[in-house]
Structure formats: C-alpha cells, structure tokens
Write a protein that holds these residues in place. Structure first.
Motif, PDB file in Angstrom:
ATOM      1  N   VAL A 112       0.598  -0.783  -0.075  1.00 34.70           N
ATOM      2  CA  VAL A 112       0.393   0.474   0.102  1.00 34.70           C
ATOM      3  C   VAL A 112       0.817   1.334   0.090  1.00 34.70           C
ATOM      4  N   LEU A 113       1.899   1.155   0.498  1.00 32.35           N
ATOM      5  CA  LEU A 113       2.688   2.368   0.388  1.00 32.35           C
ATOM      6  C   LEU A 113       3.618   2.844  -0.328  1.00 32.35           C
ATOM      7  N   ARG A 114       4.065   1.534  -1.365  1.00 31.38           N
ATOM      8  CA  ARG A 114       4.366   1.415  -2.439  1.00 31.38           C
ATOM      9  C   ARG A 114       3.389   2.118  -4.116  1.00 31.38           C
ATOM     10  N   GLU A 115       2.244   1.460  -4.082  1.00 24.88           N
ATOM     11  CA  GLU A 115       1.464   2.489  -4.556  1.00 24.88           C
ATOM     12  C   GLU A 115       0.363   3.407  -4.715  1.00 24.88           C
ATOM     13  N   THR A 116       0.891   4.199  -3.364  1.00 25.73           N
ATOM     14  CA  THR A 116       0.147   5.388  -3.072  1.00 25.73           C
ATOM     15  C   THR A 116       1.222   6.488  -2.716  1.00 25.73           C
ATOM     16  N   GLY A 117       2.632   5.289  -2.837  1.00 27.20           N
ATOM     17  CA  GLY A 117       3.691   6.564  -2.753  1.00 27.20           C
ATOM     18  C   GLY A 117       3.749   7.646  -1.428  1.00 27.20           C
ATOM     19  N   VAL A 118       2.634   7.162  -0.452  1.00 30.33           N
ATOM     20  CA  VAL A 118       2.939   7.946   1.719  1.00 30.33           C
ATOM     21  C   VAL A 118       4.374   7.270   1.183  1.00 30.33           C
ATOM     22  N   ARG A 119       5.707   8.275   2.152  1.00 29.07           N
ATOM     23  CA  ARG A 119       6.370   8.151   2.689  1.00 29.07           C
ATOM     24  C   ARG A 119       5.778   7.750   4.475  1.00 29.07           C
ATOM     25  N   PRO A 120       6.782   6.399   4.340  1.00 26.86           N
ATOM     26  CA  PRO A 120       6.092   5.718   5.730  1.00 26.86           C
ATOM     27  C   PRO A 120       6.014   6.339   6.748  1.00 26.86           C
ATOM     28  N   HIS A 121       7.160   7.554   7.896  1.00 28.41           N
ATOM     29  CA  HIS A 121       6.771   8.150   8.551  1.00 28.41           C
ATOM     30  C   HIS A 121       6.020   8.615   8.446  1.00 28.41           C
ATOM     31  N   LEU A 122       5.402   8.968   7.469  1.00 31.82           N
ATOM     32  CA  LEU A 122       3.944   9.832   7.920  1.00 31.82           C
ATOM     33  C   LEU A 122       2.725   9.092   8.158  1.00 31.82           C
ATOM     34  N   LEU A 123       2.964   7.293   7.614  1.00 34.42           N
ATOM     35  CA  LEU A 123       2.143   6.930   8.849  1.00 34.42           C
ATOM     36  C   LEU A 123       2.480   5.640  10.133  1.00 34.42           C
ATOM     37  N   LYS A 124       1.436   6.091  11.056  1.00 33.13           N
ATOM     38  CA  LYS A 124       1.713   5.542  12.317  1.00 33.13           C
ATOM     39  C   LYS A 124      -0.290   4.622  12.667  1.00 33.13           C
ATOM     40  N   LEU A 125       0.691   3.343  12.816  1.00 35.07           N
ATOM     41  CA  LEU A 125       0.034   2.144  13.097  1.00 35.07           C
ATOM     42  C   LEU A 125      -0.247   2.432  14.685  1.00 35.07           C
ATOM     43  N   GLU A 126      -2.029   2.414  14.812  1.00 31.44           N
ATOM     44  CA  GLU A 126      -2.340   2.361  16.273  1.00 31.44           C
ATOM     45  C   GLU A 126      -2.481   0.631  16.335  1.00 31.44           C
ATOM     46  N   LEU A 127      -1.738   0.645  17.709  1.00 33.02           N
ATOM     47  CA  LEU A 127      -2.437  -1.319  18.463  1.00 33.02           C
ATOM     48  C   LEU A 127      -2.539  -0.853  19.138  1.00 33.02           C
ATOM     49  N   THR A 128      -3.760  -2.496  19.063  1.00 32.78           N
ATOM     50  CA  THR A 128      -3.994  -1.912  21.289  1.00 32.78           C
ATOM     51  C   THR A 128      -3.113  -2.607  22.117  1.00 32.78           C
ATOM     52  N   GLU A 129      -3.486  -2.250  23.259  1.00 29.18           N
ATOM     53  CA  GLU A 129      -2.276  -2.809  24.552  1.00 29.18           C
ATOM     54  C   GLU A 129      -2.296  -4.423  24.020  1.00 29.18           C
ATOM     55  N   SER A 130      -3.791  -5.170  23.797  1.00 28.04           N
ATOM     56  CA  SER A 130      -4.230  -6.850  23.879  1.00 28.04           C
ATOM     57  C   SER A 130      -3.524  -7.042  22.891  1.00 28.04           C
ATOM     58  N   LEU A 131      -3.458  -6.762  21.703  1.00 30.65           N
ATOM     59  CA  LEU A 131      -3.211  -6.740  20.968  1.00 30.65           C
ATOM     60  C   LEU A 131      -1.488  -7.069  21.016  1.00 30.65           C
ATOM     61  N   VAL A 132      -1.018  -6.055  21.345  1.00 26.63           N
ATOM     62  CA  VAL A 132       1.139  -5.657  21.477  1.00 26.63           C
ATOM     63  C   VAL A 132       1.185  -7.314  22.500  1.00 26.63           C
ATOM     64  N   LEU A 133       0.135  -7.587  23.306  1.00 26.91           N
ATOM     65  CA  LEU A 133       0.656  -8.688  24.171  1.00 26.91           C
ATOM     66  C   LEU A 133      -0.222  -9.632  24.158  1.00 26.91           C
ATOM     67  N   ASP A 134       0.111 -10.237  22.856  1.00 33.01           N
ATOM     68  CA  ASP A 134      -1.415 -11.402  22.992  1.00 33.01           C
ATOM     69  C   ASP A 134      -0.077 -12.099  21.763  1.00 33.01           C
ATOM     70  N   ASP A 135       0.271 -12.124  20.997  1.00 31.06           N
ATOM     71  CA  ASP A 135       2.094 -12.931  20.662  1.00 31.06           C
ATOM     72  C   ASP A 135       2.660 -11.830  20.951  1.00 31.06           C
ATOM     73  N   VAL A 136       3.473 -11.521  21.283  1.00 30.17           N
ATOM     74  CA  VAL A 136       4.505 -10.391  21.456  1.00 30.17           C
ATOM     75  C   VAL A 136       5.939 -10.827  20.396  1.00 30.17           C
ATOM     76  N   ALA A 137       6.395 -11.933  20.036  1.00 31.32           N
ATOM     77  CA  ALA A 137       7.418 -13.222  19.511  1.00 31.32           C
ATOM     78  C   ALA A 137       6.932 -12.252  17.789  1.00 31.32           C
ATOM     79  N   ASP A 138       5.464 -12.202  17.632  1.00 35.88           N
ATOM     80  CA  ASP A 138       5.053 -11.949  16.346  1.00 35.88           C
ATOM     81  C   ASP A 138       4.642 -10.437  16.554  1.00 35.88           C
ATOM     82  N   THR A 139       4.198 -10.099  17.137  1.00 31.45           N
ATOM     83  CA  THR A 139       4.363  -8.306  17.529  1.00 31.45           C
ATOM     84  C   THR A 139       6.315  -7.627  17.232  1.00 31.45           C
ATOM     85  N   ILE A 140       6.803  -8.218  17.591  1.00 28.20           N
ATOM     86  CA  ILE A 140       7.800  -7.812  17.725  1.00 28.20           C
ATOM     87  C   ILE A 140       8.344  -8.151  16.423  1.00 28.20           C
TER      88      ILE A 140
END
Ligand code: G
Ligand code: G
Ligand code: MN
Ligand code: NA
Length: 257
Positions: A112-140
């Motif tokens: 999506v970044l490549r197709e839209t040409g968005v500069r990646p540092h302008l995009l921030k992904l919001e992950l919830t605390e529970s998502l992040v905790l659920d499978d820390v290895a995969d998350t990292i």
C-alpha cells in the motif's frame, strides 16, 4: 450473521467512509489525524463503528475491511503530503488483531505504501495494548520489519491492559495514547490522576511521545500540560470529520512548521 452479511454488502458497495479526527501539539499546531471509519448506510445514515467493528472483528471480514481502511487512509495521506498546507500531517490508522496476525500483514502494508507513494514516516499504525501483548514475538517481528521501512507505531487505549515496562522497551514504539477513560476521570478520581501522571512519566523515560485522547475540557488539558503531555486529541479541539472539513479547519489554525 445478518449484520455480517450487510457489512459484506457495504464493503463491496462502497458504503464505508473514513473521517479524520485532528491531533494537536500543545503549542496549538495540528500535527496529524486519526482515521475513524463510518458506515454511510442507505437507510440509517451515518453509523459509527461501535456497532459494527466488533462484528467484523469476530469474522474474517475485518481482514478485507482493514485492508480497505489502510488503503483509503494512505490514499488520503498521499494527497495531504503533496499539498503545502497539509504536507506535515501524520495519519494514525487503527489495526485490528486479526488483521495484524495475517501472515502477509507486513507485505500488505509495504504494498500500500508503494502503490500510494506515501512517505512511510507519515503513517502511524495504532495497535491496542491487548493486541501487542497477545503474541509478543510475532508482534516484535512484524513491527521491526515495518519500522525498518520507516512506519511509526502507537499503542492505543494505553493503561487498560497490563503492560510492563519490560516488554514496552522491547517494542519499536513511537507513541503511547492514554486511554480516554483515564482522561475522563481527571480531577474526579484521584487514582486516575495518578495513572495519567505515571503513563506520562513512563513515556518520558522511554523517550516516547504521549498523546491524550478524549480530551473534553480545559481542566483536563491544563492537568495534562502541567504534567508534561505534549499531544492531544478530543472534542475540546475537534471531532472526527471528513477530510475536506479538516483541510478547511487547518486554514484557520497555524500549520505545523
Ligand atoms: O469514533 P469512534 O466511534 O470512531 O470509534 C469507536 C471504536 O471503533 C474505537 O474503539 C476505534 O478504535 C474503533 N475504530 C474506529 N475506526 C476504526 C478503524 O478504522 N479500524 C479499526 N480496527 N477500528 C476502528
Ligand atoms: O478506540 P479508539 O481510541 O481508536 O477510538 C477513538 C474513539 O474515541 C472514537 O470513537 C472517537 O470518535 C472517540 N472520541 C474522540 N474524541 C473524543 C472525546 O473527546 N470524547 C469522547 N467521548 N469520545 C471521543
Ligand atoms: Mn485509536
Ligand atoms: Na483509543
């Protein structure tokens, strides 16, 4: 299953729209926005996600819906980065757990970044605390791959889970978003005042930005500012709105330098 079916129809029928809620620096500049989905229902009018995101998350539908959200948000971000008045705006996009756990999640974001040409540092992904905790290895692993591309990360609804400092330091994070339930209780419930101060202090120690969401009163803002919070989102400043309305609003406030 009826609602699930309706959502399927809505997705193929292009009935979803994104609204954007401005995010502000303490100094009064608009620094970005959070994309928030709405359903433009042919009979019921504009429907908020409270009624349907959970249903989509309980089915596989959140995967194509989440992808539509990411693509549509990045298309908007691409237009903003190309216009002088909006080129500094960052855009936060909510990511659901099931979407994030897809094997090809990282590849999809990169595409999506490549197709839209968005500069990646302008995009921030919001992950919830529970998502992040659920499978820390995969998350990292996934966060680090995207971090390498320049994508930024925020922990949404922070304070509602049970995150420890130990794991927070292992994640390539940029921002903590203090959950609005705590903001709501500032000056009302002493333990929540303490939690807010603790989260701000934690973010400072970890060298992360901290954003308060759901800020509705001057008193809440003053308390947050006094304790070192620099970024704000909430009805006190602006509600979620269509992109064009946000652009008009920007013309009436100073742009981010
Ligand atoms: O304004 P609000 O009613 O927009 O949103 C209600 C809830 O729906 C919030 O918890 C928010 O995180 C979630 N939500 C809103 N937009 C999106 C979206 O685009 N994707 C996901 N996964 N959740 C969203
Ligand atoms: O869960 P998430 O943080 O992604 O979603 C943010 C939700 O909070 C959205 O539903 C948005 O409309 C809502 N919201 C944003 N600002 C305020 C506010 O000042 N007060 C209240 N009550 N809700 C808010
Ligand atoms: Mn959010
Ligand atoms: Na939140």
């Amino acid at each position: 299953a009826q609602l699930e079916n309706d959502l399927q129809v809505a997705l193929s029928g292009r009935q979803f729209v994104l609204h954007y809620q401005p995010q502000w620096h303490l100094d009064g500049h608009m620094v970005g926005a959070e994309a928030l989905i709405r359903w433009q229902h042919p009979q019921r009018g504009l429907v908020g996600p409270g009624n349907f995101i959970a249903v989509a998350e309980d089915s596989e539908l959140i995967v194509p819906l989440g992808h539509w959200i990411l693509r549509t948000a990045c298309e908007q971000l691409a237009r903003w980065q190309d216009a002088p008045a909006t080129r500094h705006l960052q855009l936060s996009v909510n990511v659901s757990a099931r979407q994030f756990r897809q094997r090809d999640f990282v590849a999809r974001v990169v595409e999506v970044l490549r197709e839209t040409g968005v500069r990646p540092h302008l995009l921030k992904l919001e992950l919830t605390e529970s998502l992040v905790l659920d499978d820390v290895a995969d998350t990292i692993a996934k966060m680090e791959m995207l971090k390498t591309k320049g994508v930024r990360f925020s922990v949404d609804d922070f304070g509602t889970g049970y995150s420890s400092l130990a794991y927070l330091t292992r994640l390539p994070l940029d921002q903590l978003k203090i959950d609005q339930s705590f903001i709501h209780n500032i000056g009302v419930k002493h333990t929540d005042d303490v939690i807010v101060q603790t989260i701000i202090g934690m973010a400072q120690n970890l060298q992360l930005d901290v954003l308060a969401e759901g800020v509705e009163t001057e008193a809440q803002k003053d308390f947050l500012a006094l304790h070192g919070c620099h970024f704000y989102q909430g009805y006190l400043f602006a509600r979620p709105m269509p992109a064009a309305q946000l652009e008009a609003l920007l013309e009436s406030v100073p742009a981010d330098p």
